[in-house]
Motif scaffolding. Structure first.
Motif, PDB file in Angstrom:
ATOM      1  N   ASP A 272       0.866  -1.285   0.061  1.00 26.98           N
ATOM      2  CA  ASP A 272      -0.062   0.029  -0.142  1.00 26.98           C
ATOM      3  C   ASP A 272       0.856   1.141   0.037  1.00 26.98           C
ATOM      4  OD1 ASP A 272      -2.245  -1.514   0.103  1.00 26.98           O
ATOM      5  OD2 ASP A 272      -2.536  -1.340   2.283  1.00 26.98           O
ATOM      6  N   LYS A 273       2.099   1.089   0.279  1.00 27.46           N
ATOM      7  CA  LYS A 273       2.796   2.219   0.550  1.00 27.46           C
ATOM      8  C   LYS A 273       3.189   3.281  -0.758  1.00 27.46           C
ATOM      9  CE  LYS A 273       5.345   0.624   4.484  1.00 27.46           C
ATOM     10  NZ  LYS A 273       6.527   0.527   5.315  1.00 27.46           N
ATOM     11  N   PRO A 274       3.423   2.653  -1.821  1.00 26.33           N
ATOM     12  CA  PRO A 274       3.542   3.545  -3.363  1.00 26.33           C
ATOM     13  C   PRO A 274       2.146   4.254  -3.330  1.00 26.33           C
ATOM     14  CG  PRO A 274       4.511   1.403  -3.452  1.00 26.33           C
ATOM     15  CD  PRO A 274       3.790   1.249  -2.303  1.00 26.33           C
ATOM     16  N   MET A 275       1.104   3.577  -3.150  1.00 29.09           N
ATOM     17  CA  MET A 275      -0.168   4.384  -3.347  1.00 29.09           C
ATOM     18  C   MET A 275      -0.598   5.236  -2.333  1.00 29.09           C
ATOM     19  SD  MET A 275      -3.939   2.662  -3.665  1.00 29.09           S
ATOM     20  CE  MET A 275      -3.363   1.243  -4.776  1.00 29.09           C
ATOM     21  N   ILE A 276      -0.094   5.364  -1.254  1.00 26.65           N
ATOM     22  CA  ILE A 276      -0.258   6.242  -0.179  1.00 26.65           C
ATOM     23  C   ILE A 276       0.801   7.383  -0.436  1.00 26.65           C
ATOM     24  CG2 ILE A 276       0.419   6.652   2.127  1.00 26.65           C
ATOM     25  CD1 ILE A 276      -0.280   3.898   3.033  1.00 26.65           C
ATOM     26  N   ILE A 277       2.068   7.281  -0.951  1.00 30.99           N
ATOM     27  CA  ILE A 277       2.897   8.248  -1.461  1.00 30.99           C
ATOM     28  C   ILE A 277       2.235   9.299  -2.458  1.00 30.99           C
ATOM     29  CG2 ILE A 277       4.959   8.741  -2.219  1.00 30.99           C
ATOM     30  CD1 ILE A 277       6.158   6.230  -0.647  1.00 30.99           C
ATOM     31  N   GLU A 278       1.710   8.402  -3.287  1.00 30.21           N
ATOM     32  CA  GLU A 278       1.060   9.060  -4.593  1.00 30.21           C
ATOM     33  C   GLU A 278      -0.149   9.889  -4.134  1.00 30.21           C
ATOM     34  OE1 GLU A 278       0.091   6.371  -7.416  1.00 30.21           O
ATOM     35  OE2 GLU A 278       1.861   5.223  -7.550  1.00 30.21           O
ATOM     36  N   LEU A 279      -0.966   9.538  -3.126  1.00 24.11           N
ATOM     37  CA  LEU A 279      -2.001  10.192  -2.710  1.00 24.11           C
ATOM     38  C   LEU A 279      -1.631  11.395  -1.838  1.00 24.11           C
ATOM     39  CD1 LEU A 279      -5.104  10.265  -2.201  1.00 24.11           C
ATOM     40  CD2 LEU A 279      -4.803   8.819  -0.293  1.00 24.11           C
ATOM     41  N   ALA A 280      -0.583  11.260  -0.945  1.00 29.21           N
ATOM     42  CA  ALA A 280      -0.050  12.346  -0.249  1.00 29.21           C
ATOM     43  C   ALA A 280       0.377  13.587  -1.207  1.00 29.21           C
ATOM     44  CB  ALA A 280       1.133  11.872   0.541  1.00 29.21           C
ATOM     45  N   VAL A 281       1.285  13.345  -2.120  1.00 27.07           N
ATOM     46  CA  VAL A 281       1.471  14.150  -3.043  1.00 27.07           C
ATOM     47  C   VAL A 281       0.566  14.996  -3.871  1.00 27.07           C
ATOM     48  CG1 VAL A 281       3.199  14.615  -5.120  1.00 27.07           C
ATOM     49  CG2 VAL A 281       3.850  12.889  -3.422  1.00 27.07           C
ATOM     50  N   ALA A 282      -0.360  14.311  -4.159  1.00 24.79           N
ATOM     51  CA  ALA A 282      -1.775  14.744  -4.891  1.00 24.79           C
ATOM     52  C   ALA A 282      -2.321  15.573  -4.017  1.00 24.79           C
ATOM     53  CB  ALA A 282      -2.383  13.852  -5.496  1.00 24.79           C
TER      54      ALA A 282
END
Length: 760
Positions: A272-282
């Protein structure tokens, strides 16, 4: 040995080895005329095809002599010769000739070499013409010079490597000697070298892993910066919840307990961590845009006091986000800006440290925990820091359900003196049917201002199922002022003033009762802070502090809870009862606040003071408003046989909420605190009041700043904590519960009567 020697023989055996060196002469770049052409010759070898094929034998002999004469060495005599043993067919009458370049020729070629170490044919011919040398002589000199320089460089590098090797050997020996005499800090015995090496190896592996993690996060962040907000599909089924031990989380605040929802959430999976990072940047991009733009995204409210989000414009500007609003949820969005007395770096540190954050916002955050740290930031600060968190947000009343949230917090340094911190829910990565609150990108944009001030723009944007809110608070909650940006920014502003007063050194000494001892001020403010945190933990609907609601109390609007205090130096041991209730008053919040904090009117509502005269002994001002202060009160009992009582009180107010919190304290313990002693061992059971506007347009518009009494009604919460038995193992009696209920009911009636008389 110099290079470039042409051996004057016809039938000399080939002496060039496979690596291009001439056997018996060291490194020689020349080639005998008898050899066949070779396309892989070393640099500087004479190609036979450069000579005319039809050259006569006499001309060849003359060229041999000239080539032999051209052998040289920079700055020294060329004395390379071939012995008679080596050249069996050499003519006996042929003398070995030596050639020495003049000092002028050497100097000129040295100067040319510095500019161009690889001259071409044209340059060699021109240089030979100027110096009176053949081009072939010039060519061989440059070959030899290059070989000489290469040898010198290799010799220098070898010397350096040898010196470094010796240094490493010496360091290694010193480390071995240190390890041989090392002792264990725990037992004092010798420490095994193998154990030390294992620990060092473990630390190196951990360091490498963290570096890889930072590089990976930075790469993902850089990849997605500038892209639109993405939408992530809901998982087909919720993940099986696993129990979480909040107490084991490093850096989390003190967790006394947890609701069923937050207890079922654990740290995110690696997938889940890559998706969490993408969500945080957006989410960071969305927050910054929402903080910087005005109309048409943000519209001014009818009374001109707040900004209202244009939902249609928001959907057009951010069409995807974290997905559509769940069915039955309501949207709350607000934006507020304020200049606070704290520098931007300190603000970022408070927001990114879960303990400091939950302490500063203790009236709003009833519990918080960091589940996982995806990135600690770079360059020694919080730029790029990513934390997966859970938090529970509250209103200081048992009639408003808390809001639990599971989200990622991301901090970024945008420009010089400008930072942003954003939260966004992770519900669509890990859906939970019990979740009743979802945080869209929310947080703040912090800009550096002169003289240690900061400009803070706060955004709160949530979607909530508020069907559990009591009717008394529905208007306040629906207006957005209960959990909105105005409450966050007002609390931050007040706490920044409090921290500034803690650090102040220019304390006026003229006023009576002012505490000027710096250590005493710090200890007393620290004690008052713990009192406020303890009060806020027991006044709301949170279950974080293991309070138990007792049934059968006979009053549905009064919540009575109990807890056992054992081995807690900050609380007296035994069974503690807490009772809290909320009600509406047709009086402005400011008038209620002034009435409750004034020691002269205290005997009108405080039953425990037994009608005694209350006198302020000392106080510490901690804000611009005169109502923001910490006071030490003494109750002079009307009965001379009773011992006088000391009360520690903190009163604080801002446009969204006010508090009057107090606790009886021991005289001896307070003397220690006033002299700068440790306040953590002073036992406290705080009671007090939380005062909120009722949500009407008048009260939420001017709030606590209105002194005229015409700013709407007030919502008052009264809470008591009382030690009913000093034995923790004792059984709670119904008589104790009835006593506490009667105490709170009598206090409420006295307050209503006193304020009704004033209002009349």
């Amino acid at each position: 040995m110099p290079a470039g020697v042409m051996v004057p023989t016809r039938n000399m055996p080939s002496m060039i080895s496979g690596n291009g060196n001439v056997g018996g002469f060291g490194t020689i770049s020349g080639l005998t005329l008898g050899q066949e052409p070779n396309n892989n010759m070393m640099e500087g070898q004479l190609n036979p095809f450069e000579m005319t094929q039809n050259t006569s034998e006499s001309e060849i002999a003359r060229m041999r002599d000239e080539e032999f004469d051209s052998a040289l060495k920079s700055g020294s005599e060329n004395h390379e010769g071939v012995s008679g043993d080596d050249d069996q067919d050499a003519r006996p009458n042929k003398k070995k000739r030596y050639h020495r370049h003049t000092q002028h020729q050497i100097q000129e070629m040295e100067a040319f070499f510095k500019e161009c170490p690889h001259p071409d044919d044209k340059q060699r011919k021109e240089l030979g013409r100027v110096l009176g040398l053949e081009p072939l002589q010039v060519k061989f000199w440059f070959q030899n010079k290059r070989t000489q320089m290469k040898t010198q460089h290799e010799r220098q590098e070898n010397s350096q490597l040898r010196a470094e090797n010796e240094k490493l050997r010496a360091d290694n020996m010193s480390y071995r000697e240190a390890l041989s005499t090392a002792s264990c800090p725990n037992c004092g015995g010798p420490t095994a070298v193998g154990q030390m090496s294992f620990d060092e190896h473990h630390l190196r592996l951990e360091n490498a892993r963290l570096r890889e993690e930072i590089d990976r996060i930075s790469a993902i962040a850089a990849k997605y910066v500038g892209k639109p907000v993405v939408s992530y599909p809901l998982l087909s089924s919720p993940m099986t919840p696993r129990p979480l031990d909040f107490g084991s989380q490093t850096g989390s605040g003190e967790m006394y307990g947890a609701g069923e929802l937050l207890r079922s959430i654990n740290a995110p999976a690696e997938a889940d961590k890559p998706m969490i990072i993408e969500l945080a940047v957006a989410a960071m991009e969305e927050l910054v845009r929402m903080a910087q733009v005005g109309e048409p995204l943000w519209m001014t409210s009818l009374d001109g006091s707040t900004s209202v989000l244009n939902e249609e414009e928001y959907i057009r500007t951010f069409p995807r986000g974290i997905g559509p609003k769940p069915t039955g949820f309501k949207g709350e969005a607000s934006k507020e800006t304020c200049v606070v007395i704290m520098n931007h770096i300190s603000l970022v540190e408070i927001l990114m440290d879960v303990h400091q954050w939950s302490t500063v916002f203790s009236a709003i955050v009833s519990k918080a925990s960091t589940l996982d740290v995806l990135s600690t930031g770079i360059a020694g600060n919080y730029n790029g820091a990513l934390q997966v968190m859970t938090a529970e947000f509250q209103v200081p009343s048992p009639l408003v359900p808390t809001r639990e949230s599971y989200y990622v917090r991301y901090c970024k340094h945008h420009a010089e003196g400008t930072w942003a911190v954003v939260d966004v829910s992770l519900d669509n990565i890990r859906p939970n049917p019990a979740m009743r609150c979802r945080r869209r990108p929310s947080g703040c944009l912090i800009q550096e201002m002169p003289n240690g001030y900061s400009k803070v723009t706060w955004i709160e944007h949530v979607e909530i199922d508020d069907r559990g809110v009591h009717n008394l608070y529905k208007q306040l909650v629906s207006s957005g002022h209960a959990f909105g940006a105005k409450r966050w920014i007002a609390t931050l502003d007040r706490q920044c003033e409090r921290l500034a007063s803690l650090m102040a050194t220019n304390i006026p000494t003229g006023d009576a009762g002012v505490i000027t001892n710096q250590d005493g001020r710090k200890s007393m403010l620290k004690l008052a802070e713990r009192m406020v945190i303890s009060f806020c933990a027991g006044v709301g609907a949170s279950t974080a502090h293991t309070w138990t609601t007792l049934s059968g109390t006979g009053a549905d609007d009064v919540r009575v809870m109990t807890r056992k205090s054992v081995d807690d130096p900050g609380r007296p041991p035994g069974i503690v009862l807490s009772a809290a209730t909320s009600f509406w008053l047709p009086v402005s919040p400011k008038r209620v606040f002034d009435f409750l904090r004034d020691e002269n009117s205290r005997n009108e509502w405080d039953i425990l003071s037994n009608g005694g005269v209350v006198q302020e002994m000392a106080h510490i001002a901690n804000g611009r408003d005169t109502g923001n202060c910490v006071s030490l009160l003494r109750v002079n009992s009307a009965n001379s046989s009773q011992t006088n009582m000391l009360i520690l009180q903190e009163s604080c107010t801002d446009p969204t909420a006010s508090f009057v919190i107090y606790a009886p304290v021991d005289v001896v313990a307070m003397n220690v605190v006033l002299n700068g002693g440790d306040p953590d061992y002073v036992a406290l059971l705080p009671s007090g009041f939380a005062i909120l506007p009722d949500g009407s347009s008048g009260s939420t518009g001017s709030g606590m700043a209105d002194a005229g009494g015409s700013s709407g009604g007030s919502l008052l919460t009264v809470a008591f904590q009382i030690l009913v038995d000093s034995v923790p193992t004792a059984k709670l009696s119904l008589g104790s519960v009835a006593t506490v209920n009667n105490l709170i009911a009598c206090t409420v009636e006295r307050i209503k009567a006193s304020l009704s008389c004033e209002n009349a």
